[in-house]
Write an enzyme that holds these catalytic residues in place. Structure first.
Site, PDB file in Angstrom:
ATOM      1  N   HIS A  54      -1.606  -5.500   1.452  1.00  0.00           N
ATOM      2  CA  HIS A  54      -2.830  -6.273   1.234  1.00  0.00           C
ATOM      3  C   HIS A  54      -2.472  -7.672   0.766  1.00  0.00           C
ATOM      4  CE1 HIS A  54      -6.575  -7.737  -0.555  1.00  0.00           C
ATOM      5  NE2 HIS A  54      -5.833  -8.064  -1.599  1.00  0.00           N
ATOM      6  N   ARG A  56       2.989  -6.873   9.118  1.00  0.00           N
ATOM      7  CA  ARG A  56       2.318  -5.808   9.885  1.00  0.00           C
ATOM      8  C   ARG A  56       2.829  -5.760  11.329  1.00  0.00           C
ATOM      9  NH1 ARG A  56      -3.622  -7.360   7.516  1.00  0.00           N
ATOM     10  NH2 ARG A  56      -3.555  -6.160   5.565  1.00  0.00           N
ATOM     11  N   PHE A 102     -15.413   3.271   7.439  1.00  0.00           N
ATOM     12  CA  PHE A 102     -14.058   3.670   7.059  1.00  0.00           C
ATOM     13  C   PHE A 102     -13.792   3.556   5.549  1.00  0.00           C
ATOM     14  CE2 PHE A 102     -13.962  -0.809   8.449  1.00  0.00           C
ATOM     15  CZ  PHE A 102     -13.433  -1.434   7.331  1.00  0.00           C
ATOM     16  N   GLU A 142      -9.130 -10.775  -7.873  1.00  0.00           N
ATOM     17  CA  GLU A 142      -8.228  -9.619  -7.710  1.00  0.00           C
ATOM     18  C   GLU A 142      -7.121  -9.622  -8.768  1.00  0.00           C
ATOM     19  OE1 GLU A 142      -9.042  -9.366  -2.876  1.00  0.00           O
ATOM     20  OE2 GLU A 142      -7.042  -9.890  -3.573  1.00  0.00           O
ATOM     21  N   LYS A 182       0.833  -1.196   0.000  1.00  0.00           N
ATOM     22  CA  LYS A 182       0.000   0.000   0.000  1.00  0.00           C
ATOM     23  C   LYS A 182       0.877   1.259   0.000  1.00  0.00           C
ATOM     24  CE  LYS A 182      -3.761  -2.505   2.347  1.00  0.00           C
ATOM     25  NZ  LYS A 182      -4.566  -2.643   3.588  1.00  0.00           N
ATOM     26  N   ARG A 242      -1.277 -14.645   3.931  1.00  0.00           N
ATOM     27  CA  ARG A 242      -2.022 -13.955   4.999  1.00  0.00           C
ATOM     28  C   ARG A 242      -1.312 -14.113   6.343  1.00  0.00           C
ATOM     29  NH1 ARG A 242      -6.564 -10.624   4.184  1.00  0.00           N
ATOM     30  NH2 ARG A 242      -7.562 -11.511   6.024  1.00  0.00           N
ATOM     31  N   TYR A 297     -12.079  -3.057  -3.054  1.00  0.00           N
ATOM     32  CA  TYR A 297     -12.620  -3.173  -1.698  1.00  0.00           C
ATOM     33  C   TYR A 297     -14.151  -3.083  -1.673  1.00  0.00           C
ATOM     34  CZ  TYR A 297      -8.003  -2.972   0.573  1.00  0.00           C
ATOM     35  OH  TYR A 297      -6.733  -3.253   1.018  1.00  0.00           O
ATOM     36  N   THR A 318      -5.256  -7.992  10.582  1.00  0.00           N
ATOM     37  CA  THR A 318      -5.655  -6.714   9.969  1.00  0.00           C
ATOM     38  C   THR A 318      -5.226  -5.525  10.829  1.00  0.00           C
ATOM     39  OG1 THR A 318      -7.556  -7.832   9.000  1.00  0.00           O
ATOM     40  CG2 THR A 318      -7.645  -5.420   9.090  1.00  0.00           C
ATOM     41  N   ASN A 345      -1.749  -0.083   7.290  1.00  0.00           N
ATOM     42  CA  ASN A 345      -1.199  -1.409   7.608  1.00  0.00           C
ATOM     43  C   ASN A 345      -0.361  -2.031   6.497  1.00  0.00           C
ATOM     44  OD1 ASN A 345      -3.331  -2.047   5.992  1.00  0.00           O
ATOM     45  ND2 ASN A 345      -4.378  -3.378   7.469  1.00  0.00           N
TER      46      ASN A 345
END
Ligand code: GTP
Ligand code: MG
Length: 148
Positions: free
Chosen positions: A115, A102, A57, A126, A9, A85, A49, A91, A112
């Protein structure tokens, strides 16, 4: 073989974590199939998303993803969606274990760093959304040293 959509990100790019993230996936033994640095249009962030569009948010999340370039990647290998993951961590970075991306590099849920696709099915969607057909087919020479 299984593939995951992994994206650094804008905060990860700004903070110089691109190499660190790539290094972790490379050294784990996963294969890079696609990679690009790109600015994200609002419509693409919203589509990516879309499942979260009702969340309070959501607008902030879309602004965040569009706030600077991201590094979009496709990584391939055994169990890469679930293992990706677990390498990324929870998250909310305050709940992410040390040793995860993270857990080592983030504090705030809205910043964070990275993704990762949450299911194989979502990974396919995706990858189609971010890369279409533009992936590279190649065989890493280390493959027999990574897979039995
Ligand atoms: P991604 O890999 O980015 O999809 O994160 P995730 O799968 O761990 O979480 P989820 O898909 O539920 O949420 C997507 C992103 O929205 C998160 O990574 C956060 O950046 C953001 N987000 C999720 N929950 C919150 C929240 O409660 N507040 C804020 N500000 N952002 C949130
Ligand atoms: Mg998610």
């Amino acid at each position: 073989t299984e593939r995951s959509y992994i994206m650094i990100k804008p905060d990860g790019v700004q903070r110089g974590l691109v190499g660190e993230v790539i290094k972790r996936f490379e050294q784990r033994g996963y294969t890079l199939r696609g990679l690009k640095l790109m600015s994200v249009e609002k419509a693409l962030a919203e589509k990516h998303y879309a499942d979260l569009s009702a969340k309070p948010f959501f607008a902030g999340l879309v602004d965040y993803i569009c706030s600077g370039p991201v590094v979009a990647m496709v990584w391939e290998g055994k169990g890469v969606v679930a293992t990706g993951r677990s390498m990324i961590g929870a998250t909310n970075p305050l709940a992410s274990a040390p040793g995860t991306i993270r857990g080592d590099y983030a504090v705030d849920v809205g910043r964070n760093v990275i993704h990762g696709s949450d299911t194989v099915e979502n990974a396919k969607k995706e990858i189609a959304l971010w890369f279409g057909e533009e992936l590279s087919e190649w065989t890493p020479c280390a493959k027999p040293w990574i897979y039995e």
